[in-house]
Motif scaffolding. Structure first.
Motif, mmCIF file in Angstrom:
data_model
loop_
_atom_site.group_PDB
_atom_site.id
_atom_site.type_symbol
_atom_site.label_atom_id
_atom_site.label_comp_id
_atom_site.label_asym_id
_atom_site.label_seq_id
_atom_site.Cartn_x
_atom_site.Cartn_y
_atom_site.Cartn_z
ATOM 1 N N GLY A 185 0.730 -1.193 -0.220
ATOM 2 C CA GLY A 185 -0.128 0.075 -0.054
ATOM 3 C C GLY A 185 0.798 1.172 -0.131
ATOM 4 N N ASP A 186 2.135 1.157 -0.203
ATOM 5 C CA ASP A 186 2.885 2.373 -0.256
ATOM 6 C C ASP A 186 2.901 3.101 -1.485
ATOM 7 N N PRO A 187 2.444 4.408 -1.619
ATOM 8 C CA PRO A 187 2.615 4.888 -2.973
ATOM 9 C C PRO A 187 3.845 5.259 -3.564
ATOM 10 N N ARG A 188 4.981 5.013 -2.587
ATOM 11 C CA ARG A 188 6.276 5.423 -2.864
ATOM 12 C C ARG A 188 6.989 4.177 -3.399
ATOM 13 N N GLY A 189 6.435 2.914 -3.375
ATOM 14 C CA GLY A 189 6.851 1.515 -3.456
ATOM 15 C C GLY A 189 6.888 1.361 -5.099
ATOM 16 N N THR A 190 8.111 1.244 -5.831
ATOM 17 C CA THR A 190 7.967 1.343 -7.224
ATOM 18 C C THR A 190 8.818 0.037 -7.527
ATOM 19 N N LYS A 191 8.320 -0.316 -8.985
ATOM 20 C CA LYS A 191 9.166 -1.232 -9.442
ATOM 21 C C LYS A 191 10.277 -0.866 -10.176
ATOM 22 N N GLY A 192 11.141 -1.633 -10.405
ATOM 23 C CA GLY A 192 12.343 -1.308 -11.019
ATOM 24 C C GLY A 192 13.764 -0.821 -10.164
ATOM 25 N N ARG A 193 13.392 -1.017 -8.937
ATOM 26 C CA ARG A 193 14.285 -0.419 -8.049
ATOM 27 C C ARG A 193 15.566 -1.441 -8.014
ATOM 28 N N VAL A 194 16.591 -0.994 -7.853
ATOM 29 C CA VAL A 194 17.914 -2.320 -7.536
ATOM 30 C C VAL A 194 17.533 -2.934 -6.499
ATOM 31 N N PRO A 195 17.624 -4.312 -6.725
ATOM 32 C CA PRO A 195 16.937 -5.171 -5.725
ATOM 33 C C PRO A 195 17.783 -5.399 -4.460
ATOM 34 N N GLY A 196 17.503 -5.154 -3.220
ATOM 35 C CA GLY A 196 18.280 -5.211 -1.847
ATOM 36 C C GLY A 196 19.063 -3.908 -1.620
ATOM 37 N N ILE A 197 18.650 -2.738 -2.218
ATOM 38 C CA ILE A 197 19.389 -1.675 -2.083
ATOM 39 C C ILE A 197 19.330 -1.133 -0.626
ATOM 40 N N PHE A 198 18.028 -0.929 -0.188
ATOM 41 C CA PHE A 198 17.875 -0.583 1.366
ATOM 42 C C PHE A 198 18.478 -1.301 2.192
ATOM 43 N N GLU A 199 18.646 -2.629 2.232
ATOM 44 C CA GLU A 199 19.532 -3.548 3.184
ATOM 45 C C GLU A 199 20.706 -3.069 2.970
ATOM 46 N N LYS A 200 21.255 -2.987 1.707
ATOM 47 C CA LYS A 200 22.618 -2.707 1.489
ATOM 48 C C LYS A 200 23.120 -1.343 2.066
ATOM 49 N N GLU A 201 22.110 -0.421 1.833
ATOM 50 C CA GLU A 201 22.852 0.953 2.384
ATOM 51 C C GLU A 201 22.057 1.712 3.389
ATOM 52 N N SER A 202 21.152 1.181 4.047
ATOM 53 C CA SER A 202 20.236 1.902 5.120
ATOM 54 C C SER A 202 19.708 1.127 5.995
ATOM 55 N N TYR A 203 19.409 1.830 7.082
ATOM 56 C CA TYR A 203 18.416 1.465 8.102
ATOM 57 C C TYR A 203 17.287 2.348 8.244
ATOM 58 N N LEU A 204 16.170 1.463 8.426
ATOM 59 C CA LEU A 204 14.756 2.303 8.436
ATOM 60 C C LEU A 204 14.111 2.193 9.727
ATOM 61 N N ILE A 205 14.069 3.207 10.532
ATOM 62 C CA ILE A 205 13.104 2.925 11.807
ATOM 63 C C ILE A 205 11.961 3.874 12.286
ATOM 64 N N PRO A 206 11.276 3.944 13.003
ATOM 65 C CA PRO A 206 10.384 5.023 13.333
ATOM 66 C C PRO A 206 10.941 6.114 14.012
ATOM 67 N N TRP A 207 10.181 7.379 13.396
ATOM 68 C CA TRP A 207 10.920 8.572 13.951
ATOM 69 C C TRP A 207 9.942 8.970 15.299
ATOM 70 N N ASN A 208 10.439 9.898 16.180
ATOM 71 C CA ASN A 208 10.096 10.284 17.297
ATOM 72 C C ASN A 208 10.241 9.271 18.309
ATOM 73 N N ASP A 209 11.139 8.182 17.917
ATOM 74 C CA ASP A 209 11.136 7.230 19.058
ATOM 75 C C ASP A 209 12.476 7.123 19.638
ATOM 76 N N LEU A 210 12.729 7.497 20.941
ATOM 77 C CA LEU A 210 14.245 7.695 21.063
ATOM 78 C C LEU A 210 14.850 6.260 21.377
ATOM 79 N N GLU A 211 14.145 5.672 22.044
ATOM 80 C CA GLU A 211 14.525 4.424 22.573
ATOM 81 C C GLU A 211 14.975 3.801 21.260
ATOM 82 N N LYS A 212 14.026 3.535 20.280
ATOM 83 C CA LYS A 212 14.405 2.895 18.922
ATOM 84 C C LYS A 212 15.781 3.247 18.275
ATOM 85 N N LEU A 213 15.676 4.861 18.571
ATOM 86 C CA LEU A 213 16.911 5.273 17.837
ATOM 87 C C LEU A 213 18.290 4.722 18.635
#
Ligand code: PMP
Length: 442
Positions: free
Chosen positions: A164-192
């Motif tokens: 359901g993510d409007p920013r989810g696109t086909k054609g992306r380099v596979p695995g690029i997120f896992e390779k380059e970054s971490y994604l966590i919730p914002w405004n949550d100091l503990e998780k950070l």
């Protein structure tokens, strides 16, 4: 009808008949405009709109601002594009006056491109490769940074969810997120803190919108940004504030001036050129000096083009006039709009929460202002979308999905226009929502 006919014709040569698209989000029938003045624009059917869309917030001066136009005409008559002119010192000093964190800077055209440059700089500076970003934040449309939902960092490799993510696109380099970054919730100091404890040694940069405008209009919790600053120092991480939206919208010193937290690198865009394409990457000398030393590449045909710099200078000059009168007026008008919006909704039994951030407003059709992206329920997003599509029918154009951007020419007549239209628009919206929940709308 003319809009629709034009759309059909244009589609034959312009993909989709529009200049941009996300995966699922789209206007039902785009409008094509022919004229703008102040806060108003007119489409090819002569319909008049109050333009809170403001080209995604870039049009901070409004349409056809005489002083901006004058500055641009003078520049056009002098030089449109060469590598360097004699106005650069003045422009850089003007920016430094309000953004002391810009010890050195570089210019580009879009937010997307200088954000990638900021990440490259951070990697070069720290010798680390990954970056950390937050759910719901938007940092341009590149493969490595757009979209995705949070999955617990303790799951490795943590698959990123695009349902359901409007920013989810086909054609992306596979695995690029896992390779380059971490994604966590914002405004949550503990998780950070937990993420940095585990992975701080790999992370070159943390990138954040200092107030989450793209993810629903969420202000940072008290002390959150200051703690993020401290953690970056502790782990040797470059703190990047993406102020492409917040930049001149919070005030002339951006969200960093408002929240009093100094990032290492900042990106400005959108409003900084008063509607012309200009982005700026600025920050700490010892990081930006990697350009000076030619250890890091930063290129671009139109970087620092004179017409863009003239636009930046005119924009700052207009906004700082009369003790920054624009921001005082915007504050007043935002409060009035918020009250009108909320009381119109209340009279039709619609929950409505409107937050103001300097010269912009973000609404959510729900009772409580969300504190995190996860609080934006399917219900709220659906209702937001119904309102987004209903308002233009009543002459009010807003920026997707729930943002309203004011401009320097906004006046009492514009407020009256809003007052007249908003009640009927909200009434129609409330009815549509009722129909949806009664299963009557297909
Ligand atoms: N960052 C933020 C916070 C933005 O809102 C945007 C644009 N919506 C961008 C980056 C990307 O900027 P551009 O569209 O100029 O590439």
């Amino acid at each position: 009808m003319a809009n629709y006919k034009y759309f059909e014709k244009l589609k034959k040569s312009l993909a989709g008949g529009v200049h941009y698209n996300f995966k699922t989000l789209g206007e039902e029938s785009p409008k094509y405009f022919k004229k703008g003045q102040g806060s108003r624009i007119w489409d090819i059917e002569d319909n008049e709109y109050l333009d809170f869309y403001a080209k995604f917030g870039a049009m901070i001066l409004g349409h056809n601002h005489p002083e901006l136009n004058q500055a641009l005409i003078e520049q056009i008559n002098t030089l449109i594009a060469v590598n360097h002119t004699d106005q650069e010192v003045a422009v850089c000093e003007l920016i430094q006056k309000y953004f002391p964190s810009f010890e050195l800077m570089r210019f580009g055209l879009s937010g997307t491109e200088v954000i990638q440059n900021a990440i490259r700089l951070s990697r070069a500076y720290t010798g680390k490769t990954k970056f950390l970003r937050f759910e719901g934040h938007y940092h341009g449309n590149m493969d490595n940074i757009m979209g995705g939902k949070y999955n617990d960092v303790s799951e490795i490799p943590y698959p990123i969810d695009f349902t359901g993510d409007p920013r989810g696109t086909k054609g992306r380099v596979p695995g690029i997120f896992e390779k380059e970054s971490y994604l966590i919730p914002w405004n949550d100091l503990e998780k950070l803190k937990n993420t940095l404890e585990l992975y701080g040694h790999e992370i070159a940069a943390i990138i954040t919108e200092p107030a989450l405008i793209n993810g629903g209009g969420i202000a940072p919790k008290e002390g959150y940004l200051a703690e993020m600053r401290k953690l970056c120092d502790q782990y040797g991480i470059v703190l990047i504030f993406d102020e492409v939206i917040t930049g001149l919208r919070f005030g002339l010193s951006g969200a960093q001036g408002f929240y009093k937290v100094k990032p290492d690198l900042t990106i400005l865009g959108k409003a900084v050129g008063g509607g012309l394409p200009v982005s700026i990457l600025g920050g700490k000398k010892e990081i930006m000096q990697l350009y000076e030393k030619r250890e890091v590449v930063h290129a671009g045909t139109f970087n620092g083009y004179p017409l863009g710099l003239a636009a930046v200078k005119a924009t700052f000059t207009i906004l700082e006039k009369d003790h920054q009168a624009f921001y005082h007026q915007a504050d007043y008008y935002c409060k009035e709009i918020k009250n009108l919006f909320e009381s119109a909704a209340a009279s039709y039994g619609l929950d409505m929460s409107v937050s103001t951030f300097g010269s912009m407003l973000v609404f959510n059709v729900c009772q409580e202002t969300p504190q995190s992206v996860s609080e934006l329920t399917f219900d709220t997003v659906l209702k937001n979308s119904i309102l987004f599509h209903t308002l233009p029918k009543h002459g009010i154009l807003i920026s997707p999905m729930t943002r309203l951007f004011l401009n320097a020419m906004f006046n009492d007549e514009d407020l009256d226009f809003f007052k007249k239209k908003i009640t009927v628009a909200v009434e129609e919206c409330a009815l549509k929502i009722e129909n949806v929940y009664n299963g009557q709308l297909k």
